[in-house]
Design a protein around this motif. Structure first.
Motif, PDB file in Angstrom:
ATOM      1  N   LEU A  64       0.836  -1.195   0.000  1.00 34.83           N
ATOM      2  CA  LEU A  64       0.000   0.000   0.000  1.00 34.83           C
ATOM      3  C   LEU A  64       0.872   1.246   0.000  1.00 34.83           C
ATOM      4  CD1 LEU A  64      -2.661  -1.081   2.646  1.00 34.83           C
ATOM      5  CD2 LEU A  64      -2.826  -1.253   0.171  1.00 34.83           C
ATOM      6  N   ASP A  65       1.742   1.368  -0.980  1.00 30.41           N
ATOM      7  CA  ASP A  65       2.662   2.499  -0.969  1.00 30.41           C
ATOM      8  C   ASP A  65       2.784   3.189  -2.320  1.00 30.41           C
ATOM      9  OD1 ASP A  65       4.001   0.611  -2.398  1.00 30.41           O
ATOM     10  OD2 ASP A  65       5.836   0.637  -1.205  1.00 30.41           O
ATOM     11  N   ASN A  66       1.790   3.015  -3.203  1.00 27.04           N
ATOM     12  CA  ASN A  66       1.871   3.695  -4.491  1.00 27.04           C
ATOM     13  C   ASN A  66       0.479   4.070  -4.981  1.00 27.04           C
ATOM     14  OD1 ASN A  66       0.740   1.375  -6.008  1.00 27.04           O
ATOM     15  ND2 ASN A  66       2.684   0.398  -5.459  1.00 27.04           N
ATOM     16  N   SER A 106      -0.452  15.180  -0.410  1.00 25.24           N
ATOM     17  CA  SER A 106      -0.944  13.936   0.190  1.00 25.24           C
ATOM     18  C   SER A 106      -0.969  13.985   1.712  1.00 25.24           C
ATOM     19  CB  SER A 106      -0.067  12.762  -0.259  1.00 25.24           C
ATOM     20  OG  SER A 106       1.274  12.943   0.182  1.00 25.24           O
ATOM     21  N   VAL A 107      -0.643  15.138   2.298  1.00 23.03           N
ATOM     22  CA  VAL A 107      -0.526  15.243   3.753  1.00 23.03           C
ATOM     23  C   VAL A 107      -1.824  14.835   4.451  1.00 23.03           C
ATOM     24  CG1 VAL A 107      -0.240  16.857   5.671  1.00 23.03           C
ATOM     25  CG2 VAL A 107       1.287  16.972   3.701  1.00 23.03           C
ATOM     26  N   THR A 108      -2.963  15.321   3.952  1.00 21.58           N
ATOM     27  CA  THR A 108      -4.239  15.034   4.615  1.00 21.58           C
ATOM     28  C   THR A 108      -4.558  13.550   4.586  1.00 21.58           C
ATOM     29  OG1 THR A 108      -5.092  17.234   4.089  1.00 21.58           O
ATOM     30  CG2 THR A 108      -6.709  15.533   4.617  1.00 21.58           C
ATOM     31  N   LEU A 109      -4.324  12.900   3.454  1.00 20.30           N
ATOM     32  CA  LEU A 109      -4.569  11.456   3.379  1.00 20.30           C
ATOM     33  C   LEU A 109      -3.699  10.714   4.383  1.00 20.30           C
ATOM     34  CD1 LEU A 109      -5.894   9.002   2.068  1.00 20.30           C
ATOM     35  CD2 LEU A 109      -4.059   9.003   0.374  1.00 20.30           C
ATOM     36  N   LEU A 122       3.527   7.143   0.742  1.00 18.17           N
ATOM     37  CA  LEU A 122       3.320   7.574  -0.639  1.00 18.17           C
ATOM     38  C   LEU A 122       4.469   8.453  -1.111  1.00 18.17           C
ATOM     39  CD1 LEU A 122      -0.466   8.520  -0.648  1.00 18.17           C
ATOM     40  CD2 LEU A 122       0.588   6.517  -1.681  1.00 18.17           C
ATOM     41  N   LYS A 123       4.906   8.224  -2.324  1.00 22.91           N
ATOM     42  CA  LYS A 123       5.935   9.067  -2.925  1.00 22.91           C
ATOM     43  C   LYS A 123       5.277  10.314  -3.503  1.00 22.91           C
ATOM     44  CE  LYS A 123       8.659   4.977  -4.133  1.00 22.91           C
ATOM     45  NZ  LYS A 123       7.671   4.030  -3.570  1.00 22.91           N
ATOM     46  N   SER A 124       6.042  11.392  -3.609  1.00 21.60           N
ATOM     47  CA  SER A 124       5.480  12.665  -4.064  1.00 21.60           C
ATOM     48  C   SER A 124       4.857  12.560  -5.453  1.00 21.60           C
ATOM     49  CB  SER A 124       6.562  13.749  -4.058  1.00 21.60           C
ATOM     50  OG  SER A 124       7.649  13.379  -4.898  1.00 21.60           O
ATOM     51  N   PRO A 129      -1.607  11.455  -9.805  1.00 22.01           N
ATOM     52  CA  PRO A 129      -2.481  10.457 -10.444  1.00 22.01           C
ATOM     53  C   PRO A 129      -3.674  10.062  -9.581  1.00 22.01           C
ATOM     54  CG  PRO A 129      -0.176   9.831 -10.675  1.00 22.01           C
ATOM     55  CD  PRO A 129      -0.211  10.980  -9.712  1.00 22.01           C
ATOM     56  N   ILE A 130      -3.488  10.054  -8.263  1.00 24.01           N
ATOM     57  CA  ILE A 130      -4.595   9.702  -7.365  1.00 24.01           C
ATOM     58  C   ILE A 130      -5.694  10.754  -7.439  1.00 24.01           C
ATOM     59  CG2 ILE A 130      -5.252   9.426  -4.944  1.00 24.01           C
ATOM     60  CD1 ILE A 130      -2.462   8.228  -4.458  1.00 24.01           C
ATOM     61  N   VAL A 131      -5.305  12.026  -7.306  1.00 25.02           N
ATOM     62  CA  VAL A 131      -6.295  13.110  -7.347  1.00 25.02           C
ATOM     63  C   VAL A 131      -6.982  13.159  -8.706  1.00 25.02           C
ATOM     64  CG1 VAL A 131      -6.630  15.605  -7.190  1.00 25.02           C
ATOM     65  CG2 VAL A 131      -5.067  14.458  -5.614  1.00 25.02           C
ATOM     66  N   GLN A 132      -6.223  12.980  -9.777  1.00 26.10           N
ATOM     67  CA  GLN A 132      -6.818  13.017 -11.111  1.00 26.10           C
ATOM     68  C   GLN A 132      -7.823  11.886 -11.291  1.00 26.10           C
ATOM     69  OE1 GLN A 132      -6.109  15.632 -13.370  1.00 26.10           O
ATOM     70  NE2 GLN A 132      -8.056  14.766 -14.073  1.00 26.10           N
ATOM     71  N   PHE A 133      -7.509  10.719 -10.760  1.00 24.94           N
ATOM     72  CA  PHE A 133      -8.451   9.597 -10.820  1.00 24.94           C
ATOM     73  C   PHE A 133      -9.728   9.941 -10.072  1.00 24.94           C
ATOM     74  CE2 PHE A 133     -10.215   5.863  -8.662  1.00 24.94           C
ATOM     75  CZ  PHE A 133     -10.565   5.082  -9.756  1.00 24.94           C
ATOM     76  N   TRP A 134      -9.597  10.518  -8.897  1.00 27.82           N
ATOM     77  CA  TRP A 134     -10.782  10.904  -8.125  1.00 27.82           C
ATOM     78  C   TRP A 134     -11.626  11.920  -8.883  1.00 27.82           C
ATOM     79  CZ3 TRP A 134      -7.954  11.813  -2.785  1.00 27.82           C
ATOM     80  CH2 TRP A 134      -7.634  10.562  -2.237  1.00 27.82           C
TER      81      TRP A 134
END
Length: 258
Positions: A64-66, A106-109, A122-124, A129-134
């Protein structure tokens, strides 16, 4: 390996427990993490966790790191529109709220995961990509929740306040105290903002504003009386320190309104 935990209750004072003197602290992106080297106190910590006072932090597996893993674990996304954009993201059965500012990193997550006892490394480069997917997959709605209204009212109130470096002048409505030794926060009298919001449930307000308040409430003695303050984060609350300092602002009527 030391035991790690975060405190969930505002009215819990660790120095009033047998843990006094047995811990160290670290500020991780605004989240206060406690470290205890003495593993024999784990039963006491487990008891505190059982009653929702603290949350123990456990190392999460490397699976769970990417970005791909977070995307895979995302159950649903709701995009709340109406002025500012908020994202309500459901991950592993839990719902999390993100403001526009919080979506910038990603600080809040990471903070949310800490409170669930998980640590995501999580790497910077994984955050975009996570936010764009959301954003691409989220269902849009124009409804704004009561919590979001409370956040907006609170930030609007703080942005109208005059900031003083003399705490004795920061005891009324529309006034904040700034301590140069804590340059990233301003102190707001709890009674003042609660009165302005006209909400009696302080615990509810503190919970909703948790991402905007640094650490526990603090007590300061003013005019011989103990006063309790919340320390609001200047950047997250969009406070303009230079413009709101009392030397540069006209007086604001202390009526408690917005």
């Amino acid at each position: 390996m030391p035991l790690r935990f975060v405190v969930l209750k505002d009215d819990f004072f660790i120095d009033e427990t047998p843990l006094k003197g047995k811990y160290t602290v670290e500020d991780s992106d605004g989240e206060i993490i406690y470290y205890v080297e003495d593993i024999t106190v784990k039963p006491e910590l487990s008891f505190l966790e059982l009653y929702g006072i603290i949350r123990l932090i456990h190392e999460e597996s490397s699976e769970l790191d990417n970005a791909e893993d977070i995307i895979r674990l995302t159950d649903s996304v709701e995009i709340l529109e109406g002025g500012s954009i908020y994202l309500k993201v459901k991950i592993m059965g839990r719902e999390f709220m993100f403001t526009e500012l919080q979506l910038m990193s990603s600080v809040t997550l990471k903070r949310y995961m800490l409170r669930l006892g998980k640590y995501f490394n999580l790497k910077s480069g994984d955050w975009a990509p996570i936010v764009q997917f959301w954003l691409d997959t989220g269902n849009k709605t124009h409804e704004i929740s009561d919590d979001e209204v409370l956040i907006e009212k609170s930030i609007n109130y703080l942005k109208k306040c005059i900031i003083y470096t003399d705490i004795e002048k920061a005891l009324g409505y529309h006034s904040l105290f700034y301590n140069v030794e804590e340059p990233s926060t301003v102190f707001c009298l709890v009674d003042s903002i609660i009165g302005a919001l006209q909400i009696e449930n302080r615990r509810k307000v503190r919970s909703v504003l948790s991402e905007y308040i640094a650490g526990d409430s603090v007590q300061k003695r003013v005019y011989g009386e103990k006063k309790r303050f919340w320390r609001f984060k200047i950047e997250e609350c969009e406070i303009n320190l230079a413009e709101q300092m009392h030397e540069h602002e006209e007086e604001v009527e202390e009526d408690g309104g917005f």
